[in-house]
Design a protein around this motif. Structure first.
Motif, short mmCIF file in Angstrom:
data_model
loop_
_atom_site.label_atom_id
_atom_site.label_comp_id
_atom_site.label_asym_id
_atom_site.label_seq_id
_atom_site.Cartn_x
_atom_site.Cartn_y
_atom_site.Cartn_z
N ARG A 139 175.03 92.58 15.11
CA ARG A 139 176.48 92.74 14.90
C ARG A 139 176.87 92.37 13.47
NH1 ARG A 139 178.30 90.66 19.33
NH2 ARG A 139 178.86 92.63 20.23
N ILE A 140 176.32 91.29 12.94
CA ILE A 140 176.62 90.88 11.56
C ILE A 140 176.19 91.97 10.59
CG2 ILE A 140 175.89 89.28 9.73
CD1 ILE A 140 175.75 87.10 12.00
N ARG A 141 175.00 92.50 10.77
CA ARG A 141 174.51 93.54 9.87
C ARG A 141 175.24 94.86 10.06
NH1 ARG A 141 171.19 89.65 10.12
NH2 ARG A 141 169.62 89.23 8.54
N GLU A 142 175.64 95.14 11.28
CA GLU A 142 176.40 96.36 11.56
C GLU A 142 177.73 96.34 10.81
OE1 GLU A 142 179.49 98.46 14.28
OE2 GLU A 142 179.21 96.31 14.00
N LYS A 143 178.41 95.21 10.81
CA LYS A 143 179.69 95.09 10.08
C LYS A 143 179.49 95.31 8.60
CE LYS A 143 182.04 92.19 13.42
NZ LYS A 143 182.54 90.87 13.76
N LYS A 144 178.44 94.73 8.04
CA LYS A 144 178.14 94.91 6.62
C LYS A 144 177.83 96.38 6.32
CE LYS A 144 176.44 90.25 5.76
NZ LYS A 144 175.26 89.42 5.45
N LEU A 145 177.05 97.02 7.18
CA LEU A 145 176.72 98.42 6.98
C LEU A 145 177.96 99.29 7.03
CD1 LEU A 145 174.61 100.69 6.70
CD2 LEU A 145 174.46 100.70 9.20
N LEU A 146 178.83 99.03 8.00
CA LEU A 146 180.04 99.84 8.11
C LEU A 146 180.96 99.67 6.90
CD1 LEU A 146 180.90 99.52 11.91
CD2 LEU A 146 179.75 101.40 10.71
N GLU A 147 180.96 98.51 6.31
CA GLU A 147 181.75 98.30 5.08
C GLU A 147 181.22 99.18 3.96
OE1 GLU A 147 181.59 94.12 4.23
OE2 GLU A 147 182.86 93.59 5.96
N VAL A 148 179.91 99.30 3.87
CA VAL A 148 179.29 100.11 2.82
C VAL A 148 179.51 101.60 3.10
CG1 VAL A 148 177.06 100.77 1.82
CG2 VAL A 148 177.56 98.37 2.29
N LEU A 149 179.43 101.98 4.37
CA LEU A 149 179.52 103.41 4.73
C LEU A 149 180.94 103.95 4.70
CD1 LEU A 149 176.99 103.55 7.70
CD2 LEU A 149 176.62 104.28 5.34
N THR A 150 181.94 103.08 4.80
CA THR A 150 183.32 103.57 4.84
C THR A 150 184.07 103.30 3.56
OG1 THR A 150 184.03 101.53 5.91
CG2 THR A 150 183.56 103.41 7.32
#
Length: 150
Positions: A139-150
Protein backbone atom coordinates in the motif's frame (compact mmCIF):
# COMPACT_ATOMS: atom_id res chain seq x y z
CA UNK A 1 17.83 -7.30 -7.03
CA UNK A 2 19.67 -10.59 -7.23
CA UNK A 3 18.58 -13.82 -8.94
CA UNK A 4 17.46 -15.40 -5.66
CA UNK A 5 15.19 -12.43 -4.90
CA UNK A 6 13.78 -12.52 -8.43
CA UNK A 7 12.93 -16.20 -7.99
CA UNK A 8 11.24 -15.50 -4.64
CA UNK A 9 9.15 -12.70 -6.14
CA UNK A 10 8.22 -14.89 -9.10
CA UNK A 11 7.19 -17.72 -6.77
CA UNK A 12 5.10 -15.38 -4.60
CA UNK A 13 3.34 -13.89 -7.65
CA UNK A 14 2.76 -17.37 -9.02
CA UNK A 15 1.18 -18.52 -5.74
CA UNK A 16 -1.07 -15.43 -5.64
CA UNK A 17 -2.22 -15.98 -9.22
CA UNK A 18 -2.70 -19.71 -8.61
CA UNK A 19 -5.02 -18.97 -5.69
CA UNK A 20 -6.94 -16.49 -7.83
CA UNK A 21 -7.24 -19.14 -10.54
CA UNK A 22 -8.57 -21.67 -8.01
CA UNK A 23 -11.40 -19.30 -7.10
CA UNK A 24 -12.08 -18.74 -10.80
CA UNK A 25 -12.32 -22.52 -11.30
CA UNK A 26 -14.80 -22.75 -8.41
CA UNK A 27 -16.92 -19.98 -9.92
CA UNK A 28 -16.89 -21.71 -13.33
CA UNK A 29 -17.82 -25.08 -11.83
CA UNK A 30 -20.81 -23.65 -9.98
CA UNK A 31 -21.89 -21.61 -13.00
CA UNK A 32 -21.37 -18.04 -11.85
CA UNK A 33 -18.89 -15.24 -12.45
CA UNK A 34 -16.00 -14.40 -10.16
CA UNK A 35 -17.80 -11.27 -9.00
CA UNK A 36 -21.03 -13.20 -8.35
CA UNK A 37 -19.04 -15.69 -6.27
CA UNK A 38 -17.51 -12.83 -4.29
CA UNK A 39 -20.91 -11.19 -3.74
CA UNK A 40 -22.71 -14.35 -2.64
CA UNK A 41 -19.73 -15.30 -0.48
CA UNK A 42 -19.79 -11.88 1.18
CA UNK A 43 -23.56 -12.00 1.72
CA UNK A 44 -22.98 -15.39 3.33
CA UNK A 45 -20.34 -13.90 5.66
CA UNK A 46 -22.05 -10.58 6.43
CA UNK A 47 -25.57 -11.98 6.49
CA UNK A 48 -28.68 -11.72 4.37
CA UNK A 49 -29.73 -8.09 4.16
CA UNK A 50 -26.23 -6.63 4.11
CA UNK A 51 -25.73 -3.44 2.15
CA UNK A 52 -24.25 -3.25 -1.33
CA UNK A 53 -21.65 -0.77 -0.06
CA UNK A 54 -20.59 -3.28 2.61
CA UNK A 55 -20.07 -5.90 -0.10
CA UNK A 56 -17.83 -3.43 -1.98
CA UNK A 57 -15.73 -2.85 1.12
CA UNK A 58 -15.58 -6.45 2.30
CA UNK A 59 -14.88 -8.03 -1.10
CA UNK A 60 -12.74 -5.19 -2.50
CA UNK A 61 -14.93 -4.92 -5.58
CA UNK A 62 -15.84 -1.64 -7.27
CA UNK A 63 -19.35 -0.24 -6.89
CA UNK A 64 -19.90 -0.62 -10.64
CA UNK A 65 -18.92 -4.29 -10.63
CA UNK A 66 -21.04 -5.04 -7.57
CA UNK A 67 -24.01 -3.19 -9.03
CA UNK A 68 -23.87 -4.94 -12.41
CA UNK A 69 -23.26 -8.36 -10.85
CA UNK A 70 -26.06 -7.86 -8.32
CA UNK A 71 -28.40 -6.91 -11.18
CA UNK A 72 -27.50 -10.11 -13.02
CA UNK A 73 -27.96 -12.21 -9.86
CA UNK A 74 -31.31 -10.47 -9.42
CA UNK A 75 -32.36 -11.26 -13.02
CA UNK A 76 -31.34 -14.89 -12.46
CA UNK A 77 -33.51 -15.14 -9.35
CA UNK A 78 -30.82 -15.45 -6.66
CA UNK A 79 -31.48 -12.21 -4.84
CA UNK A 80 -33.41 -8.96 -4.78
CA UNK A 81 -32.65 -5.47 -3.54
CA UNK A 82 -34.53 -3.82 -0.74
CA UNK A 83 -34.40 -0.06 -0.29
CA UNK A 84 -32.67 1.04 2.90
CA UNK A 85 -32.05 4.48 4.33
CA UNK A 86 -31.17 7.07 1.70
CA UNK A 87 -29.33 5.45 -1.18
CA UNK A 88 -28.52 2.28 0.78
CA UNK A 89 -29.76 -0.97 -0.71
CA UNK A 90 -29.94 -4.23 1.18
CA UNK A 91 -29.16 -7.47 -0.63
CA UNK A 92 -31.74 -10.13 0.15
CA UNK A 93 -31.49 -13.72 -0.98
CA UNK A 94 -34.48 -15.37 -2.59
CA UNK A 95 -35.39 -18.93 -1.68
CA UNK A 96 -33.43 -20.07 -4.73
CA UNK A 97 -30.50 -17.90 -3.60
CA UNK A 98 -30.57 -19.36 -0.09
CA UNK A 99 -30.48 -22.89 -1.52
CA UNK A 100 -27.63 -21.96 -3.87
CA UNK A 101 -25.63 -20.39 -1.04
CA UNK A 102 -26.20 -23.43 1.17
CA UNK A 103 -25.27 -25.94 -1.54
CA UNK A 104 -22.50 -24.07 -3.39
CA UNK A 105 -21.08 -21.15 -1.38
CA UNK A 106 -21.00 -22.47 2.18
CA UNK A 107 -18.91 -25.49 1.04
CA UNK A 108 -16.34 -23.04 -0.38
CA UNK A 109 -16.15 -21.28 2.99
CA UNK A 110 -15.81 -24.61 4.79
CA UNK A 111 -13.05 -25.65 2.38
CA UNK A 112 -11.18 -22.39 3.02
CA UNK A 113 -11.54 -22.79 6.76
CA UNK A 114 -10.28 -26.36 6.62
CA UNK A 115 -7.29 -25.40 4.47
CA UNK A 116 -6.41 -22.59 6.88
CA UNK A 117 -6.87 -24.77 9.95
CA UNK A 118 -4.67 -27.47 8.43
CA UNK A 119 -1.78 -25.17 9.30
CA UNK A 120 -0.42 -25.24 12.81
CA UNK A 121 -1.55 -22.38 15.12
CA UNK A 122 1.88 -20.74 14.97
CA UNK A 123 1.92 -21.04 11.16
CA UNK A 124 -1.51 -19.39 10.94
CA UNK A 125 -0.38 -16.55 13.17
CA UNK A 126 2.78 -16.04 11.13
CA UNK A 127 0.88 -16.30 7.84
CA UNK A 128 -1.55 -13.57 8.92
CA UNK A 129 1.24 -11.37 10.27
CA UNK A 130 3.38 -11.66 7.14
CA UNK A 131 0.40 -11.19 4.82
CA UNK A 132 -0.60 -8.02 6.69
CA UNK A 133 3.00 -6.77 6.55
CA UNK A 134 3.17 -7.39 2.80
CA UNK A 135 -0.11 -5.58 2.14
CA UNK A 136 0.99 -2.64 4.30
CA UNK A 137 4.29 -2.32 2.42
CA UNK A 138 2.49 -2.76 -0.89
CA UNK A 139 0.00 0.00 0.00
CA UNK A 140 2.82 2.44 0.84
CA UNK A 141 4.55 1.75 -2.47
CA UNK A 142 1.28 1.84 -4.40
CA UNK A 143 0.58 5.38 -3.13
CA UNK A 144 4.06 6.51 -4.17
CA UNK A 145 3.64 4.92 -7.59
CA UNK A 146 0.27 6.56 -8.14
CA UNK A 147 1.78 9.95 -7.28
CA UNK A 148 4.38 9.44 -10.00
CA UNK A 149 1.88 8.10 -12.55
CA UNK A 150 -0.69 10.88 -12.11
Amino acid sequence: MNIHQEKEIHEFNHIYKELDDLYHEIALKIGISNSALAILYTVCVLGDGCLQKDVCQEAYISKQTVNSSVRKLERNGYLYLEQGTGRDKHIRLTEMGRRFVKEKIRPVIRMENEAFLDMEPEERKKFISLSRKYVDWFRIREKKLLEVLT
